[in-house]
Design a protein around this motif. Structure first.
Motif: not given
Length: 198
Positions: A142-148
């Motif tokens: 899993t990879t999470v692209f952060p907000p903004n």
């Protein structure tokens, strides 16, 4: 709920053929979630048809199989439309059919011409040693692209699973996702919402 307790793996049959052989959670998500039709989740045969390159220089027995790819927001539901102020999670479920060294998972966010905008890979992860010699089995990364992070635009995910000199799976522009710019603190003027990365 009973199938989750009884079966670690599940076959999903579609018109008399096996559409998916995966963990029960993945098979249930495929079966129960109409959101997958929106493009937020690809599984089984849908993925097989999107492979743009398979294998290494020498033909051989496949050692990798991509089982599911899923984009979701904070609500954990598969989807392809996001606000710029929410995190975007990409989950990749794959199967190592044999044990080999140096598994690489490369995720690229690309533009419409498949030009990379942002690239990440499992070698960037703190626990990257876990990928060095995985045993045969089913795994999820899993990879999470952060907000903004993203401006207002359509983006695409390209994916590469590689055992160097053994096997390789490439998916160019596997799925698209759209980001709608929400502004910072609800302020949208002078925000350069068209910028790729914020």
């Amino acid at each position: 709920a009973a199938i989750r307790n009884l079966c670690p793996r599940t076959l999903l049959i579609d018109h008399g053929t096996v559409a998916l052989d995966a963990t029960t959670e993945i098979a249930l998500a495929q079966y129960l979630q109409p959101e997958r039709d929106s493009g937020g989740m690809l599984v089984g045969a849908e993925l097989e048809h999107r492979i743009t390159r398979r294998g290494w220089d020498k033909p051989g027995k496949p050692t990798l199989r991509c089982v599911a790819v899923r984009l979701s927001g904070p609500d954990q539901r598969p989807r392809t439309g996001f606000q710029s102020d929410e995190a975007i999670t990409l989950s990749i479920t794959y199967e190592c059919l044999a044990s080999h060294c140096d598994l690489r998972i490369v995720v690229s966010v690309v533009d419409e011409d498949n030009v990379p905008i942002l690239v990440t890979q499992n070698a960037d992860a703190a626990e990257s040693r876990l990928f060095y010699h995985p045993a045969a089995g089913l795994y999820r990364s899993t990879t999470v692209f952060p907000p903004n992070l993203f401006g207002e635009k359509r983006f695409y995910i390209s994916l590469r699973l590689v055992f160097p000199h053994i096997d390789q799976l490439d998916f160019d522009k596997l799925m698209s996702f759209d980001v709608r710019f929400a502004g910072y603190n609800n302020i949208q003027y002078l925000s350069h919402k068209e910028a790729f990365l914020r």
